[in-house]
Design an enzyme around this catalytic site. Structure first.
Site, short mmCIF file in Angstrom:
data_model
loop_
_atom_site.label_atom_id
_atom_site.label_comp_id
_atom_site.label_asym_id
_atom_site.label_seq_id
_atom_site.Cartn_x
_atom_site.Cartn_y
_atom_site.Cartn_z
N CYS A 162 31.39 39.67 39.85
CA CYS A 162 30.86 41.00 40.08
C CYS A 162 29.91 41.20 41.22
O CYS A 162 29.55 42.45 41.55
CB CYS A 162 30.17 41.88 38.69
N CYS A 193 26.42 35.99 33.41
CA CYS A 193 25.78 37.03 34.24
C CYS A 193 25.55 38.06 33.26
O CYS A 193 26.47 38.54 32.49
CB CYS A 193 27.04 37.35 35.25
N CYS A 234 21.89 24.75 35.23
CA CYS A 234 23.02 23.60 35.50
C CYS A 234 24.28 24.60 35.78
O CYS A 234 24.86 24.96 34.77
CB CYS A 234 23.10 22.50 34.96
N CYS A 250 27.18 36.39 41.42
CA CYS A 250 28.39 36.00 40.66
C CYS A 250 29.54 36.40 41.21
O CYS A 250 29.87 37.17 42.09
CB CYS A 250 27.97 37.14 39.44
N CYS A 261 28.41 41.11 33.82
CA CYS A 261 29.83 40.93 33.75
C CYS A 261 30.09 40.05 32.57
O CYS A 261 31.35 39.66 32.23
CB CYS A 261 30.73 40.78 34.78
#
Length: 137
Positions: A52, A99, A122, A49, A102
């Site tokens: 984070c 995510c 996707c 991510c 976060c």
């Protein structure tokens, strides 16, 4: 057990992220197809991510879906991402992928992917950063 959540103010996210990363991850934007840095990436490693740093997907589950966005058939762990109903396009309900740590918007998941899961995660390149295999220890 669960994932420990990270929360920051809008101002903190804007200071940390580029304008495009902020638009995609915090405002649920979408980059144009075939423009993201990872849509055609063949490098080996783990996609984290951008907000984070949590590991989300590996290059082992990445495939060319032909859509112009990086696509994966499975997250790195069952609790690394969460899904939410997305009705932002009124006539086309979708499933948003965020995510788990976060709540960054990553993209969407569809049920037209390859075996063994049949899933197509996707995602937006702007929501990801690739940590190449030789960089991971």
């Amino acid at each position: 057990m669960g994932v420990e959540k990270i929360t920051k103010s809008d101002k903190e996210w804007k200071e940390q992220l580029s304008p495009e990363e902020y638009k995609v991850t915090r405002k649920k934007g979408t980059e144009r197809a075939f423009t993201g840095k990872y849509h055609d990436c063949k490098e080996q490693g783990t996609y984290h991510c951008i907000c984070c740093g949590s590991p989300l997907f590996t290059s082992e589950t990445k495939y060319d879906s032909g859509t112009g966005w990086p696509s994966f058939w499975e997250p790195v762990a069952s609790d690394s991402v969460e899904t939410k109903s997305d009705f932002s396009i009124f006539f086309m309900p979708r499933t948003e992928v965020v995510c788990s740590r976060c709540d960054a918007h990553l993209g969407h998941v569809f049920n037209d992917g390859p075996r063994p899961t049949g899933k197509r995660y996707c995602l937006n390149s702007a929501a990801l950063t690739l940590v190449q295999s030789d960089d991971e220890s």
